[in-house]
Structures are given as C-alpha cells and as structure tokens.
Scaffold this active site. Structure first.
Site, PDB file in Angstrom:
ATOM      1  N   CYS A 131      62.666  29.653  38.736  1.00  0.00           N
ATOM      2  CA  CYS A 131      62.024  28.218  38.630  1.00  0.00           C
ATOM      3  C   CYS A 131      63.137  27.445  38.612  1.00  0.00           C
ATOM      4  O   CYS A 131      64.134  27.240  37.698  1.00  0.00           O
ATOM      5  CB  CYS A 131      61.422  28.296  37.532  1.00  0.00           C
ATOM      6  SG  CYS A 131      60.307  26.576  37.211  1.00  0.00           S
TER       7      CYS A 131
ATOM      8  N   GLU B 158      42.407  22.234  53.293  1.00  0.00           N
ATOM      9  CA  GLU B 158      42.150  21.887  51.992  1.00  0.00           C
ATOM     10  C   GLU B 158      40.693  22.157  51.675  1.00  0.00           C
ATOM     11  O   GLU B 158      40.616  22.580  50.484  1.00  0.00           O
ATOM     12  CB  GLU B 158      42.376  20.332  51.606  1.00  0.00           C
ATOM     13  CG  GLU B 158      43.825  19.903  51.786  1.00  0.00           C
ATOM     14  CD  GLU B 158      44.893  20.694  50.872  1.00  0.00           C
ATOM     15  OE1 GLU B 158      44.242  21.026  49.754  1.00  0.00           O
ATOM     16  OE2 GLU B 158      46.147  20.730  50.926  1.00  0.00           O
TER      17      GLU B 158
ATOM     18  N   CYS C 190      55.582  29.948  39.177  1.00  0.00           N
ATOM     19  CA  CYS C 190      54.713  29.755  37.745  1.00  0.00           C
ATOM     20  C   CYS C 190      53.597  30.375  37.924  1.00  0.00           C
ATOM     21  O   CYS C 190      52.339  29.873  37.699  1.00  0.00           O
ATOM     22  CB  CYS C 190      54.766  28.352  37.619  1.00  0.00           C
ATOM     23  SG  CYS C 190      54.457  27.913  35.953  1.00  0.00           S
TER      24      CYS C 190
ATOM     25  N   CYS D  49      61.361  23.501  30.718  1.00  0.00           N
ATOM     26  CA  CYS D  49      60.204  24.030  30.422  1.00  0.00           C
ATOM     27  C   CYS D  49      59.995  24.289  29.111  1.00  0.00           C
ATOM     28  O   CYS D  49      60.824  25.049  28.446  1.00  0.00           O
ATOM     29  CB  CYS D  49      59.784  25.430  31.183  1.00  0.00           C
ATOM     30  SG  CYS D  49      58.258  25.910  31.096  1.00  0.00           S
TER      31      CYS D  49
ATOM     32  N   CYS E  46      60.289  33.140  36.046  1.00  0.00           N
ATOM     33  CA  CYS E  46      60.957  32.151  35.475  1.00  0.00           C
ATOM     34  C   CYS E  46      62.332  31.885  35.918  1.00  0.00           C
ATOM     35  O   CYS E  46      63.049  30.924  35.955  1.00  0.00           O
ATOM     36  CB  CYS E  46      60.984  32.062  33.956  1.00  0.00           C
ATOM     37  SG  CYS E  46      59.083  31.903  33.093  1.00  0.00           S
TER      38      CYS E  46
END
Length: 369
Positions: free
Chosen positions: A213, A49, A203, A219, A210
């Site tokens: 997705c 991270e 995205c 959305c 799209c």
C-alpha cells in the site's frame, strides 16, 4: 479500537494532500486494464458505472463489451426494445438499473438533443443517476473536483483514520467530507479511480496487502493494529422470507412455454415464468380442475436470494392443449394481463433474464429431459 478525534482531521488532510501524487503514481503503474478506461468516453463511463453497482467486475467486463457492441451510442440505447435490453442485461441483476439507464438515455436524446450533461449537478437530474454515479462521470469525464464514495473508499478511509463509526449519518458525513477535502484539483477523476482501485485490489476486505500500500505509513488502523475492525460490520438489514410458486405453462405439441411481464414485486418489469403467492395457488388448482388440466410438481424446491429477500418456492408444471385460450384464462385468473410471450424450448435459455427463472427451468428439465 481507536477513533478519529477532531484534531486528526486536519493532520490527516495534510498528509493525504502530500501523498495524492504518490497514490496517483501507484494508480498509473497498477490500474487494471478495463475496456471503459481505454479512452475517456462519457457514454462508456456512464454505462460501466451503472453496471458495476453491486455486480462482480469480471461479469461487468464481459457484459459491458457486448452491451456497447449492440448499443454503441446513447441513441441506440434510447431506442432499444425491451427484450433486447433485458437480454443484454441478463446476469447483471437488479434490472431496474437497466430501465433507469434507458430512461436516462431517452431524456438525453429527447430533452437534451443527444448532448450529455456537463456537470455533477446536471447529471443528478438524469433518471437513476445518484450521487456516486454523477460524481464518477463528472470527475472522470469533465475533471470536476467532486469526490466519489463507494464501499471501497469507505474501507480505505475508515482504515486511514481508524474510524469506529462509518455507517451512521455522521460517520458517512466524515468520510464524504474527508474525501472532498483531499481530492486534488488536477486529475480528480484519476484520483477517484485510484482510491477505489486501492480499496478493490490492496486495501481489501479480507487479507489486505498492507506491505504493497502506498499509504501504509499514514494509516492509523495499521499503526494501531486494528485493520480487521475497520470498517466495523455493517448492521444487517432484517431478512424477509418469501414463499413463491413458479408456474411453467407448457404446450408440449409446439414445445413452447408461456412467459409474462411481471408488474410488481422485486422482479417488477422483468419477463419470465409467472410467479404467484400461496393464496393464488388455490385459485390456480381450482381453475385447472374445472378445465380438467393436471399439475405436475418436481420433487425439489428452488431457493434464491435477492438483496434482503430470501425466496423459497415450488414449481408447478401445467401442460396445456391450446397455446392461447386456456393459458390466457389461467393467467388472467391469477392477475396477469396480456400479452403472453410464447418461447420455444430451443430459445428459452437465451431468453431467461433472471437467475431465479433459470433455477425454475432447471427443475423442469430434471423432470422432463
């Protein structure tokens, strides 16, 4: 562009709660294979991270594997010498992250006796561990229901809710509250990774996929045909132009080069070629004249960008007779304290920790092949 009205928050929350399982199913089938995802390991998650902040994933994967190979435990990281840590971090940029990572490891070893923090609040007490990193570790490793919001999540949520304001405090608060509300109690870590993965691979900032997705039908940006405007462009921070002069002190007889530890500026605590401002160059030229040492200057300049700093500069090559006496005097006059690190030419590429230093050395090579 449409903007989220208060009444839509509740509707969107209901929609997203019902679709959480769909997003998790998509993640199960499409998540990228990454070395820190092979098993839940707190140390690996923490390192990955921190490495991933503002760094391209492909670079992180390569550097992570080598880092863990050399420093397999938090004890190894806590005890690692500065030069080794710098080399392991080379190419990732923002070296302060590595220093803070080691400070965190030292705190865990010395104060917590090697026991990792067990919660979001405890991780926030670790040096260099901010809200996002603490949330990622707590949710992934301890299944704590706390949301991660990074750039990918901001983009996904701004499109789901068709937000026209995401960068102000109120806009950031809406996004954080939204993700806090929709994150499921079960598999919160996977959910955080799923929504970030969605932003990174589907995205996307440009040319989003799209049609692939799993949340397309809910959305609002897709429905209202305003995907390209969500999120709006982030206000640019004013760029700062800096002119620097890089000093290559070269002892030709031994073919070694002088490195120093830089104690201030945006490259603070990194080791490399001395970098000086224009006023120091006047002092440099004066002392070199008194020592009968001449400067050679490659015809090309170097340029570099670090965050909002735009750097341009020239390289000064100083060939010294003695490795120590004259070099120490030169560097002390310019404000650099001991020690001087002498690096063999055969080792120098391996030792250079910053891209800026590599550009400087390349100019030397062009003149002294």
């Amino acid at each position: 562009m449409s903007f989220l009205v208060p009444g839509r928050i509740a509707i969107a929350n209901i929609i997203m709660h019902s679709d959480a399982e769909k997003l998790l199913t998509w993640y199960n089938n499409h998540k990228r294979r990454l070395p820190w995802r092979e098993e839940i390991n707190v140390y690996h998650t923490w390192v990955s991270e921190v490495m991933s902040q503002q760094t391209v994933l492909a670079v992180v994967v390569t550097k992570f594997s080598e880092f863990i190979k050399q420093l397999p435990t938090v004890y190894d990281l806590a005890e690692c010498d500065e030069e080794t840590l710098r080399q392991l971090w080379s190419g990732l940029g923002y070296y302060a992250r590595a220093r803070n990572l080691q400070k965190g490891a030292q705190m865990i070893v010395e104060q917590l006796h090697g026991r990792f923090p067990q919660s979001y609040e405890e991780w926030l007490k670790i040096p260099g561990c901010g809200v996002y990193t603490a949330a990622a570790i707590a949710s992934i490793c301890y299944h704590e229901k706390v949301a991660c919001v990074d750039g990918n999540v901001i983009r996904v949520v701004s499109r789901l809710l068709a937000l026209s304001d995401v960068w102000s405090k109120s806009g950031q608060s809406i996004i954080q509250d939204y993700v806090n509300n929709i994150i499921p109690a079960e598999r919160p870590g996977d959910f955080n990774q799923a929504i970030m993965e969605l932003g990174a691979t589907i995205c996307r900032k440009s040319k989003p996929l799209c049609d692939q997705c799993p949340l397309q039908k809910h959305c609002l940006a897709f429905t209202n045909n305003c995907i390209a405007q969500c999120p709006p462009k982030k206000p640019r921070r004013t760029s700062v132009h800096i002119e620097l002069f890089a000093l290559i002190i070269w002892h030709k007889e031994t073919n070694t080069f002088a490195f120093v530890k830089r104690t201030k500026g945006f490259l603070k605590d990194t080791i490399g070629f001395p970098l000086v401002s224009e006023d120091k160059v006047i002092e440099l030229e004066s002392i070199l004249y008194s020592l009968s040492i001449q400067i050679s200057k490659p015809t090309d300049n170097f340029s570099h960008t670090i965050t909002h700093h735009r750097i341009s500069g020239r390289v000064f090559i100083v060939q010294v007779i003695e490795e120590y006496s004259d070099s120490a005097l030169i560097l002390q006059t310019l404000g650099f304290s001991a020690p001087i690190y002498w690096v063999k030419r055969s080792d120098i590429i391996e030792k250079l920790a910053t891209t800026l230093d590599k550009k400087v050395f390349q100019l030397f090579l062009m003149q002294n092949q």
